[in-house]
Design an enzyme around this catalytic site. Sequence first.
Site, PDB file in Angstrom:
ATOM      1  N   ASP A 175       0.888  -1.170   0.000  1.00  0.00           N
ATOM      2  CA  ASP A 175       0.000   0.000   0.000  1.00  0.00           C
ATOM      3  C   ASP A 175       0.924   1.217   0.000  1.00  0.00           C
ATOM      4  O   ASP A 175       1.513   1.556   1.023  1.00  0.00           O
ATOM      5  CB  ASP A 175      -0.890  -0.041   1.258  1.00  0.00           C
ATOM      6  CG  ASP A 175      -1.663   1.258   1.482  1.00  0.00           C
ATOM      7  OD1 ASP A 175      -1.595   2.150   0.616  1.00  0.00           O
ATOM      8  OD2 ASP A 175      -2.330   1.368   2.529  1.00  0.00           O
ATOM      9  N   LYS A 234       2.987  11.575  -3.442  1.00  0.00           N
ATOM     10  CA  LYS A 234       2.046  10.758  -4.225  1.00  0.00           C
ATOM     11  C   LYS A 234       1.065  11.656  -4.973  1.00  0.00           C
ATOM     12  O   LYS A 234       0.575  11.307  -6.031  1.00  0.00           O
ATOM     13  CB  LYS A 234       1.303   9.812  -3.283  1.00  0.00           C
ATOM     14  CG  LYS A 234       0.271   8.925  -3.964  1.00  0.00           C
ATOM     15  CD  LYS A 234      -0.270   7.886  -3.018  1.00  0.00           C
ATOM     16  CE  LYS A 234      -1.460   7.143  -3.573  1.00  0.00           C
ATOM     17  NZ  LYS A 234      -1.975   6.139  -2.641  1.00  0.00           N
ATOM     18  N   GLU A 244      -7.183   0.634  -4.711  1.00  0.00           N
ATOM     19  CA  GLU A 244      -7.193   0.587  -3.234  1.00  0.00           C
ATOM     20  C   GLU A 244      -8.514   0.084  -2.647  1.00  0.00           C
ATOM     21  O   GLU A 244      -8.509  -0.787  -1.786  1.00  0.00           O
ATOM     22  CB  GLU A 244      -6.808   1.950  -2.660  1.00  0.00           C
ATOM     23  CG  GLU A 244      -5.308   2.202  -2.804  1.00  0.00           C
ATOM     24  CD  GLU A 244      -4.899   3.647  -2.570  1.00  0.00           C
ATOM     25  OE1 GLU A 244      -5.712   4.444  -2.076  1.00  0.00           O
ATOM     26  OE2 GLU A 244      -3.745   3.976  -2.891  1.00  0.00           O
ATOM     27  N   ASP A 304     -13.223   4.753   1.272  1.00  0.00           N
ATOM     28  CA  ASP A 304     -11.775   4.803   1.519  1.00  0.00           C
ATOM     29  C   ASP A 304     -11.282   6.252   1.441  1.00  0.00           C
ATOM     30  O   ASP A 304     -11.112   6.795   0.350  1.00  0.00           O
ATOM     31  CB  ASP A 304     -11.088   3.912   0.458  1.00  0.00           C
ATOM     32  CG  ASP A 304      -9.575   3.910   0.582  1.00  0.00           C
ATOM     33  OD1 ASP A 304      -9.029   4.550   1.500  1.00  0.00           O
ATOM     34  OD2 ASP A 304      -8.916   3.247  -0.249  1.00  0.00           O
TER      35      ASP A 304
END
Length: 574
Positions: free
Chosen positions: A6, A68, A145, A168
């Site tokens: 992850d 990211k 994800e 999420d």
Amino acid sequence: MIVGIDLGTTNSLIAVWQDGAPRLIPNSLGEVMTPSCVSIDDDGTVLVGRAARDRLQTHPAHSAALFKRHMGSAKAIPLGTRSFRPEELSALVLRALKEDAEAALGMPVTEAIITVPAYFSDAQRKATRAAGQLAGLTVERLLNEPTAAALAYGIHLRDRESKFLVFDLGGGTFDVSVLDLFENVMEVRASGGDNFLGGEDFVACLVDLFFATHKLAPSYRKEPAFMQRLGAQMELAKRALSDAPRTVVRVSAGKADFEMALDQAMLAQACAPLLARLRAPVDRALRDAGMGCDELDNIVLAGGATRMPVVRRMVEAMFGRPPACGINPDEVVALGAAVQAGLCGNDAALDDVVMTDVAPYSLGIDVSVKMDEQTYSHGHFDPIIERNSMVPISRVKHYAPVSDYQQYLDIHVYQGESRRADENIVLGALHVALPRGLRHECGVEVRFTYDVNGILQVEATVLRTGETRSLVIEDNPGVLSKAEIAERLASLADLKIHPRDRIEFRTAVARGDRLYQQLRGDAREALGTQLLQFESALASQDRRQCELACKALLRVLDAIESTPVLAPELVNEG
Ligand code: AMP
């Protein structure tokens, strides 16, 4: 050995499928969450994880986080005298995780499943794959994800029928997926999300509130060290509000001390625009899945930001019931990646499990629409693959030039949902030369193929000649070409990486330096002496002496951070 990773905006985790279950692997500090932060030390060595996160405050110009968010762009991130692309910094995080896994498993790790937000674009996915390559990993699969979270949750229920939604909210992105579980098949029915909404935005709102409350001059925003300290204090305050109704933030700037009390209601009010943005992706995913709220058996939370009570209350209000508890939202994505690693490795325990996923956004080209005999309206988006189609998928559409004897067609490829092509994200372009002829004789077939990793291939064939052109999206400035990857690999190889067996010591020093900057007076002097003692133990290179001195230093640091009553000026002070 295939690992599941992850690669988060804030933290990254690595896990494996072992003995019929997913297992998280701790880093050299014994922690399963490694902050996605990179810093360059004074001697030019690279630090990843907690030490780098502490150095964000003490050495902001030599440290980086949240990269990211820039994956898939050509942004250059300066660290000291060097400059890095987002995928290089991600590669350094991946490399640290790989080494942790190799140390724990006692074998080389060369293959990985890496998770990405479902809403990541083509360029962002390619950048993630490149980061894997730069870290010496073959990326077996990019896994969405929320699909990973669903795998971790659903694997225990696989003999049952169940419909659930994964909500999420990570550090930088928000993803929603609606899943249908039946007879060992886990089918993602629809995904939705927002690539620019996450826990970090809640911190940014609190920072704005702090500026507004104290009427701080905008020039303060240009002071990186102050902004880092303020951001770090707001992050702590946001987390404190997950466990307590109120908290106090104190930050000093120059000689001035600022203080702000915060409670749940203030957080909810400051972040109301963000909370409101959570609703649309949920509505759209449910609508695309053709499911009503009442058909869902459960709501599964993933991502650290779902720990916030304001977010949980919003979820409860949206669905009319509380979400499922009992799964650690920080760990569920990495555990799901490990389940996928087990699936890719054909593990017998997962023999009959099938997982299907969808394309989270529509993919198509720009077209001109005929208004009457003479006029065309240009720049319309024509989807070839509609969002939430099951992947892998291949679709074909036929197009013709707008005029007779037209010499070529320029086909622009977009992803998105807007009617106007230029309001969507451009993925690339294809130049197709046409044979001489009338418009109806020069038709072109455009084929879109979207694979399980979310990577798109586009092919255009001139029907009369059979000539084919395929799209090379590598031309996109946000995506490294093969040659550039090779070049970056060589330049990363030059970097010195901090030795793994000394990371614990280096992390203690970084934490000590951060706290030293926050202290004043005697407490500061005492910590300075303690740090000097530790550094002289390190210079001795005697492992036993270093370990003892490190333990002593950590005891002091823990005491400083946990005794606000004895040292009130230390509490939440930047
Ligand atoms: P992830 O990308 O899933 O690691 O999520 C990280 C995000 O979760 C960051 O924005 C954190 O600030 C946030 N987060 C983690 N723990 C908490 C907590 N206890 N309360 C509020 N937010 C949290």
